[in-house]
Design a protein around this motif. Structure first.
Motif, PDB file in Angstrom:
ATOM      1  N   ALA A 107       3.736  60.465  21.472  1.00 24.46           N
ATOM      2  CA  ALA A 107       4.994  61.208  21.464  1.00 24.46           C
ATOM      3  C   ALA A 107       5.606  61.206  20.073  1.00 24.46           C
ATOM      4  O   ALA A 107       5.360  60.301  19.267  1.00 24.46           O
ATOM      5  N   ILE A 119       7.700  64.127  28.343  1.00 28.99           N
ATOM      6  CA  ILE A 119       7.614  65.170  27.326  1.00 28.99           C
ATOM      7  C   ILE A 119       6.154  65.370  26.916  1.00 28.99           C
ATOM      8  O   ILE A 119       5.690  66.494  26.710  1.00 28.99           O
ATOM      9  N   ALA A 120       5.422  64.259  26.829  1.00 25.01           N
ATOM     10  CA  ALA A 120       4.007  64.335  26.446  1.00 25.01           C
ATOM     11  C   ALA A 120       3.182  65.076  27.493  1.00 25.01           C
ATOM     12  O   ALA A 120       2.239  65.802  27.165  1.00 25.01           O
ATOM     13  N   ALA A 123       3.714  68.762  26.970  1.00 31.28           N
ATOM     14  CA  ALA A 123       3.100  69.178  25.706  1.00 31.28           C
ATOM     15  C   ALA A 123       1.590  69.323  25.886  1.00 31.28           C
ATOM     16  O   ALA A 123       0.968  70.238  25.339  1.00 31.28           O
ATOM     17  N   PRO A 129       4.015  75.968  21.268  1.00 30.94           N
ATOM     18  CA  PRO A 129       4.701  75.056  20.334  1.00 30.94           C
ATOM     19  C   PRO A 129       6.201  75.312  20.257  1.00 30.94           C
ATOM     20  O   PRO A 129       6.994  74.367  20.125  1.00 30.94           O
ATOM     21  N   ALA A 132       7.735  73.828  23.321  1.00 27.38           N
ATOM     22  CA  ALA A 132       7.615  72.371  23.235  1.00 27.38           C
ATOM     23  C   ALA A 132       8.711  71.808  22.333  1.00 27.38           C
ATOM     24  O   ALA A 132       9.307  70.763  22.629  1.00 27.38           O
ATOM     25  N   LYS A 133       8.993  72.510  21.247  1.00 26.31           N
ATOM     26  CA  LYS A 133      10.063  72.079  20.345  1.00 26.31           C
ATOM     27  C   LYS A 133      11.421  72.191  21.027  1.00 26.31           C
ATOM     28  O   LYS A 133      12.272  71.307  20.904  1.00 26.31           O
ATOM     29  N   ASP A 135      12.015  72.039  24.232  1.00 19.06           N
ATOM     30  CA  ASP A 135      12.064  70.970  25.232  1.00 19.06           C
ATOM     31  C   ASP A 135      12.422  69.647  24.575  1.00 19.06           C
ATOM     32  O   ASP A 135      13.256  68.884  25.085  1.00 19.06           O
ATOM     33  N   ARG A 136      11.805  69.370  23.434  1.00 18.37           N
ATOM     34  CA  ARG A 136      12.085  68.120  22.729  1.00 18.37           C
ATOM     35  C   ARG A 136      13.525  68.080  22.242  1.00 18.37           C
ATOM     36  O   ARG A 136      14.226  67.090  22.439  1.00 18.37           O
ATOM     37  N   THR A 171       4.607  74.306  34.812  1.00 17.96           N
ATOM     38  CA  THR A 171       3.903  74.886  33.670  1.00 17.96           C
ATOM     39  C   THR A 171       3.817  76.406  33.806  1.00 17.96           C
ATOM     40  O   THR A 171       3.976  77.147  32.825  1.00 17.96           O
TER      41      THR A 171
END
Length: 248
Positions: A107, A119-120, A123, A129, A132-133, A135-136, A171
């Motif tokens: 992570a 989170i992983a 991802a 991407p 994913a950003k 979400d982070r 997903t």
């Protein structure tokens, strides 16, 4: 001896000697007629004592009493230093444990370790991407807003969302949301909203049942400001419809 010789013998820099003078742990000697300071063996011994105290972590401002009071054994100060070091060791141990948890899940180091496993998972599920950003970033913000007290509840939410029976549906929803754009039809958007409500509805009902140890009132504007910058018009409109659906 001049300052260069003293520095060489004591294995310090001339700059360090000047600093010792400035903070008052090393008295300035008289200058010779040529303008250079003149040091002797007593100054050398004092500098060596300063180095020894510094190696133990004694702050320079605490040194004069130890250096000048022959009766002082520094027992109380040593107890303080030992307690400070013990606290530092504890903090470093906790930091290493956090790093180990992040490494296990591969992570990013800037996400809360409590949320890192989940989170992983997403991802690794193949989301874009960009999402994913997002979400982070939103996870970092949400974790901050709920605070330490609310983090276990938030981690429980993430755990339920990332359960192996739910991940494929989540997903799929995320991928459909990612594809939203100017060409998206009303039918596609409505179907996505319905899918989101079906999958996330039961989970979010438990998460917002009034028993959570935090209050996110007023935080919506922060998320609105964030999504305004990172989502397109169709995605923002879909989010608005989702919020309305869960408010009814």
């Amino acid at each position: 001896m001049h300052s260069g010789e003293l520095a060489r013998l004591a294995r310090v820099t001339v700059r360090a000697l000047r600093h010792y003078h400035q903070v008052g742990v090393l008295p300035e000697p008289e200058r010779r007629t040529n303008g250079y300071r003149s040091y002797d063996v007593h100054d050398l011994i004092r500098v060596l004592r300063i180095k020894r105290l510094a190696s133990l972590g004694v702050p320079l401002e605490r040194m004069p009493q130890l250096l000048d009071d022959a009766a002082s054994d520094g027992g109380g100060l040593l107890d303080e230093l030992d307690a400070e070091l013990a606290a530092q060791i504890q903090r470093l141990t906790e930091q290493r444990e956090l790093i180990a948890r992040l490494r296990i899940h591969d992570a990013p180091p800037d996400v809360p370790p409590e949320l890192a496993p989940f989170i992983a998972i997403f991802a690794a599920a193949g989301i874009s991407p960009d999402l994913a950003k997002i979400d982070r970033d939103q996870s970092v913000l949400l974790a901050h807003l709920v605070g330490e007290e609310g983090l276990p509840s938030l981690a429980n939410l993430y755990q339920r969302i990332s359960a192996f029976t739910v991940v494929p549906a989540v997903t799929d929803i995320v991928a459909r949301f990612d594809r939203l754009g100017p060409g998206s039809t009303e039918e596609e958007i409505s179907a996505l909203v319905d899918s989101f409500v079906d999958v996330f509805g039961p989970i979010l009902e438990d998460f917002t049942d009034g028993s959570e140890p935090y209050d996110l009132t007023g935080s919506a504007t922060l998320f609105d400001e964030y999504t305004e910058d990172v989502l397109n018009e169709q995605q923002r409109s879909t989010l608005a419809r989702l919020v309305a659906a869960f408010d009814t």
